[in-house]
Every structure is written in C-alpha cells, then in structure tokens.
Design a protein around this motif. Structure first.
Motif, PDB file in Angstrom:
ATOM      1  N   ALA A 186     -10.545   9.597   0.204  1.00  0.00           N
ATOM      2  CA  ALA A 186      -9.639   8.451   0.186  1.00  0.00           C
ATOM      3  C   ALA A 186      -9.950   7.660  -1.074  1.00  0.00           C
ATOM      4  N   ARG A 187      -8.911   7.327  -1.814  1.00  0.00           N
ATOM      5  CA  ARG A 187      -9.125   6.602  -3.063  1.00  0.00           C
ATOM      6  C   ARG A 187      -9.217   5.117  -2.790  1.00  0.00           C
ATOM      7  N   SER A 188     -10.273   4.501  -3.300  1.00  0.00           N
ATOM      8  CA  SER A 188     -10.482   3.068  -3.090  1.00  0.00           C
ATOM      9  C   SER A 188      -9.660   2.272  -4.093  1.00  0.00           C
ATOM     10  N   LEU A 189      -8.898   1.335  -3.589  1.00  0.00           N
ATOM     11  CA  LEU A 189      -8.042   0.530  -4.462  1.00  0.00           C
ATOM     12  C   LEU A 189      -8.857  -0.416  -5.323  1.00  0.00           C
TER      13      LEU A 189
ATOM     14  N   LEU B 207       0.810  -1.217   0.000  1.00  0.00           N
ATOM     15  CA  LEU B 207       0.000   0.000   0.000  1.00  0.00           C
ATOM     16  C   LEU B 207       0.848   1.273   0.000  1.00  0.00           C
ATOM     17  N   LEU B 208       2.134   1.131   0.267  1.00  0.00           N
ATOM     18  CA  LEU B 208       3.020   2.292   0.179  1.00  0.00           C
ATOM     19  C   LEU B 208       3.274   2.690  -1.263  1.00  0.00           C
TER      20      LEU B 208
ATOM     21  N   PRO C   8     -20.605   8.453  -1.929  1.00  0.00           N
ATOM     22  CA  PRO C   8     -19.428   8.587  -2.783  1.00  0.00           C
ATOM     23  C   PRO C   8     -19.781   9.257  -4.103  1.00  0.00           C
ATOM     24  N   ALA C   9     -18.941  10.204  -4.511  1.00  0.00           N
ATOM     25  CA  ALA C   9     -19.208  10.903  -5.762  1.00  0.00           C
ATOM     26  C   ALA C   9     -19.089   9.952  -6.951  1.00  0.00           C
ATOM     27  N   HIS C  10     -18.310   8.930  -6.812  1.00  0.00           N
ATOM     28  CA  HIS C  10     -18.142   7.931  -7.853  1.00  0.00           C
ATOM     29  C   HIS C  10     -17.553   6.701  -7.188  1.00  0.00           C
ATOM     30  N   THR C  11     -17.293   5.677  -7.949  1.00  0.00           N
ATOM     31  CA  THR C  11     -16.917   4.398  -7.352  1.00  0.00           C
ATOM     32  C   THR C  11     -15.445   4.298  -6.995  1.00  0.00           C
ATOM     33  N   ARG C  12     -14.642   5.335  -7.224  1.00  0.00           N
ATOM     34  CA  ARG C  12     -13.210   5.251  -6.935  1.00  0.00           C
ATOM     35  C   ARG C  12     -12.810   5.971  -5.656  1.00  0.00           C
TER      36      ARG C  12
ATOM     37  N   VAL D 211      -9.787  -0.459   2.187  1.00  0.00           N
ATOM     38  CA  VAL D 211     -11.126  -0.300   2.760  1.00  0.00           C
ATOM     39  C   VAL D 211     -11.260   1.139   3.233  1.00  0.00           C
ATOM     40  N   ALA D 212     -12.481   1.587   3.428  1.00  0.00           N
ATOM     41  CA  ALA D 212     -12.726   2.961   3.842  1.00  0.00           C
ATOM     42  C   ALA D 212     -12.160   3.201   5.237  1.00  0.00           C
ATOM     43  N   PRO D 213     -11.313   4.225   5.390  1.00  0.00           N
ATOM     44  CA  PRO D 213     -10.788   4.522   6.725  1.00  0.00           C
ATOM     45  C   PRO D 213     -11.900   5.027   7.640  1.00  0.00           C
ATOM     46  N   SER D 214     -11.741   4.780   8.912  1.00  0.00           N
ATOM     47  CA  SER D 214     -12.686   5.307   9.889  1.00  0.00           C
ATOM     48  C   SER D 214     -12.432   6.788  10.080  1.00  0.00           C
ATOM     49  N   SER D 215     -13.500   7.546  10.335  1.00  0.00           N
ATOM     50  CA  SER D 215     -13.353   8.985  10.522  1.00  0.00           C
ATOM     51  C   SER D 215     -12.541   9.309  11.767  1.00  0.00           C
ATOM     52  N   SER D 216     -12.322   8.313  12.624  1.00  0.00           N
ATOM     53  CA  SER D 216     -11.524   8.540  13.825  1.00  0.00           C
ATOM     54  C   SER D 216     -10.080   8.083  13.658  1.00  0.00           C
ATOM     55  N   SER D 217      -9.709   7.697  12.446  1.00  0.00           N
ATOM     56  CA  SER D 217      -8.361   7.190  12.216  1.00  0.00           C
ATOM     57  C   SER D 217      -7.374   8.349  12.141  1.00  0.00           C
TER      58      SER D 217
END
Length: 293
Positions: free
Chosen positions: A217-220, A66-67, A191-195, A167-173
């Motif tokens: 956050a961009r979804s992989l 992920l880096l 989401p504005a779109h699927t990415r 995965v979607a990060p938590s708002s508390s992350s």
C-alpha cells in the motif's frame, strides 16, 4: 380543574396572580419547556451537531480525494510522476536484494571452489573437475539472474498497483480479502522504503510447494505513524494533497509493466551472457581462474 385550582375560591391571591400572569399552570409549563429547549438547541446542541456534521463532511471529502484526481491533465502529470518515483524506489529495493543474493551466491561458489582447492589431481582428471565446477557455478548463477528479473517485475507491479492510503490498512481490511487461501502467515517485514507499506504471506500451491506472495500500500504522506495528531488534521491534509490511484487504470499499469519486463529481460540476458563467459573461462586453455602446481 386547573382554573379552579389557581383561580377558585380556595386559591391564594399569590397563586391567582401567577396564573393570571401566565406564570403558572400547564400553559406556563409548556411555554417554559419550549423556551428551555430552544435555548438548548441554539446553544450546546447546535454547536455539537454542526461540528459533527462538518467533521463528517470533511471525512467524505477526504474519502473522495483518495479516489484520485479527475482532471485529465492532472491525472497524466501525476501518473508520470508516480511511475518515475516507483521505478526509483523499485531500483533501490532490488539493488539491496541483489547484493544479498550475490553474497549468498559468492558463499556457495566459495564452498564449491574450496572442495577442489589444494587437491592432488591426475592430469587427465583436471578438465573433468573444472567442467564439474563450471556446471555447479552455472547451476547457482542462472537461477539468481532469473529471480532478480522476476522479483523486480513483481516488485514494480505490486508498487504500481498498490492503493494509495493515508494510514496503513489493517491486514483484516477488505484490501486483503484475496489472501483467504493463505495457510501460513508470515510476519510483516519492515517497510522497504518510506513510501510503501508491505505485507507478506505464503500458501502451498498445487504442486505442494510453499508459494510466497505479498501486497503493498502506498503511503500518501510517508510511513510514519505519528504524522498526524488527529483525524481532522489528516483529512484536511488528504484533501489538499493531489494524487492518482494507478490501480484504477490497469491498462496503463500493464503497459508500463510491459516496458519494465522488456528492460529487465534485456538486462538479465546481458548478465547471463557475461556469467556464461566467465564460467566458460574456467575450463578454457590457459584459464586465468585456475593455477596448477
């Protein structure tokens, strides 16, 4: 004492035989425990421990993946693809928002026009009324054009700087620790779109106005939450998926945003010129927008 107990004059032949055969006494107990422990280590414990170690190794490899890519050629290729996809996504988003703004703008202009439509005016007052109408229309139009330019650049900036996540990060992350000044939390928009995933919040700025802001956050793999059934499947997919974290290269992102901002400014200036021409036509002699009876 142990030897006396198993082999003494009071010991039974059976006990003496077991002791002499190494099947009784503390040494036999120690040998038995050693064998049982060895069997356990070679059986269930070994399998469970190796499985846990392999899963942990897979998690570490996924975190490393992920880096982003490290090969220079791969990074350049992935970065170019990511920028192109992001600009396409941003264009779709801003197009939808522009349609919404145009609808709002049209409704405001209709209300302004309705105020003079059908009115009986003195001939000398017609020009003043039309000039006032043109001023009100210009008051509505130019802020919308500025907002479109500003919002599009901000949208692209948020997308390009968005961390890539499986995965979607938590708002508390930790990703969101810079929003501690937010006083009023707004609900997350779809989401504005699927990415991309998006979060929005607001706080009161130094002038006392409500300042909206947002993060992305961009979804992989896409924003579906049911893509993977297990973390094991997810980690394997992350390792196999080439990616680049553009937020790790701020100089590159700033260069892209400079081009985007210049293009947005050029387009905004064109739209402003067209709007000014139309507005000027409201008060021009022989205006095609006004019919006087």
């Amino acid at each position: 004492l142990e030897k006396l107990f198993f082999s003494g004059p009071n010991a039974t032949p059976a006990m003496r035989l077991l002791y002499d055969s190494g099947l009784a006494g503390t040494s036999a107990l120690a040998a038995k425990l050693t064998r049982e422990y060895l069997e356990y280590c070679r059986g269930d414990w070994l399998e469970q421990t190796v499985t846990r170690l392999l899963r942990h190794e897979l998690e570490l490899k996924a975190e490393r993946a992920l880096l982003g890519a490290t090969d220079a050629v791969a990074k350049d290729t992935l970065a170019a693809e990511e920028v192109n996809h992001t600009l396409e996504d941003g264009a779709k988003v801003i197009s939808g928002r522009l349609q919404t703004l145009v609808g709002i703008l049209g409704a405001e202009m209709e209300r302004d026009v309705a105020k003079i439509d059908g009115q009986k005016l003195d001939v000398c007052a017609v020009e003043d009324v039309l000039c006032d109408l043109a001023a009100r229309v210009e008051f509505h139009v130019h802020p919308v054009l500025h907002r479109v330019e500003r919002d599009f650049v901000a949208e692209i900036s948020a997308m390009l700087r968005a961390p890539v996540c499986a995965v979607a990060p938590s708002s508390s992350s930790n990703v969101f620790r810079n929003i501690e000044e937010a006083l009023t939390a707004l609900p997350a928009e779809p989401p504005a779109h699927t990415r991309f995933w998006s979060w929005y919040w607001s706080w009161y700025n130094q002038k006392g106005g409500l300042q909206p802001q947002g993060l992305a956050a961009r979804s992989l793999f896409g924003t579906s939450n049911s893509l993977f059934l297990t973390n094991l499947e997810q980690n394997k997919a992350v390792i196999a998926k080439p990616l680049v974290q553009l937020n790790h290269y701020p100089v590159f992102v700033d260069a892209v945003l400079g081009v985007v901002h210049a293009e947005c400014k050029r387009a905004s200036d064109k739209m402003a010129a067209a709007a000014t021409k139309v507005i000027g036509g409201l008060v021009a002699d022989g205006s095609m927008y006004v019919r006087v009876r």
